[in-house]
Design an enzyme around this catalytic site. Sequence first.
Site, short mmCIF file in Angstrom:
data_model
loop_
_atom_site.label_atom_id
_atom_site.label_comp_id
_atom_site.label_asym_id
_atom_site.label_seq_id
_atom_site.Cartn_x
_atom_site.Cartn_y
_atom_site.Cartn_z
N ASP A 160 -7.14 1.24 7.55
CA ASP A 160 -5.85 1.85 7.86
C ASP A 160 -6.07 3.29 8.29
OD1 ASP A 160 -6.22 3.35 5.53
OD2 ASP A 160 -4.76 2.22 4.36
N TYR A 172 5.80 -9.25 8.07
CA TYR A 172 5.36 -7.87 8.27
C TYR A 172 5.45 -7.50 9.75
CZ TYR A 172 3.16 -8.62 3.70
OH TYR A 172 2.92 -8.93 2.39
N ASP A 216 0.84 -1.20 0.00
CA ASP A 216 0.00 0.00 0.00
C ASP A 216 0.88 1.25 0.00
OD1 ASP A 216 -2.31 -1.50 0.06
OD2 ASP A 216 -2.48 -1.46 2.25
N ARG A 236 -4.19 -5.35 6.85
CA ARG A 236 -5.31 -4.50 7.28
C ARG A 236 -6.49 -5.34 7.77
NH1 ARG A 236 -7.08 -1.26 2.60
NH2 ARG A 236 -5.87 -2.68 1.29
#
Length: 303
Positions: A89, A75, A47, A181
């Site tokens: 987000d 991550y 993103d 997310r």
Amino acid sequence: MARKRKGRDISGWVVIDKPAGPTSTAVVNKVRWAFGARKAGHAGTLDPDATGVLAIALGEATKTVPFITDAMKAYVFTVRLGISTNTDDAEGEVIATSDLRPDDAAIKEALHRFVGDIEQVPPQFSAVKIDGERAYKRARDGEKMEIPARPLFVESLIMLDRPDPDHATLEMVCGKGGYVRSIARDLGNVLGCKGHVRELRRTWSGPFDVENAVTLAQIEELAKSPDLDAFLGPLEMGLQELPEVTASGEGAVKLRNGNPGMVFAKDVEYGDECWASYNGHAVAVGTFKSGELHPSRVFNTGE
């Protein structure tokens, strides 16, 4: 007379530590321009606000992109507890809030629900296609969609830090197609306190690690110069998830022409997908059958 294709005949991998702000496509275009490459692609979108490993393939290395896309990834991300947004987000609009703040033990217990083979619903603002159209395009028009759940393998999900009651920093290692997310959103729902991703960083993707990545600023500084090629890793980096077999001289010629070729294999079974090398360079990817590799992808590197 056929027109000559523009750009350098260059192949390999560039691992970028993507900054927050630009899209993954914008970073790919910048790298392609800097190297003067004919063709480029990336192995897994980040993103715009996310940072970290963005592995970019140039030239013939683009043929190895699917093997990195399918590889495990890690991550590190911070979940903002108490607030849900329409994008899951920090860029989205607030759609729900909660005064509840779970303690560390409750968070750690809830994380177990998201480990192993799970079903995950992608965010409304995502690139999945609904009736042939990207979900984010329909979401921008205010449409609320029913997005089917998708399978995801999560190898691990742990809490690294709890800087304050409103935030929890997590680390996840997962397979292809994972939406961080969605993890933040669903964790908040399980805990009854709502949640969204505030910060997200990909620390590694398959064989590529952020510690060995270069910055976009470094790429821009050396753009179009010979020194830039020092940042280019070999095409073979994209094949580390597959077993390697060695082609004979005659086999290499046949493989380069798209035909089955003789290879020398160890610890490879009939029907396995693998890649063949000759003199240390990748020749083809294919299926191993009775001493031959039947190619599905051939690398035209001139080696």
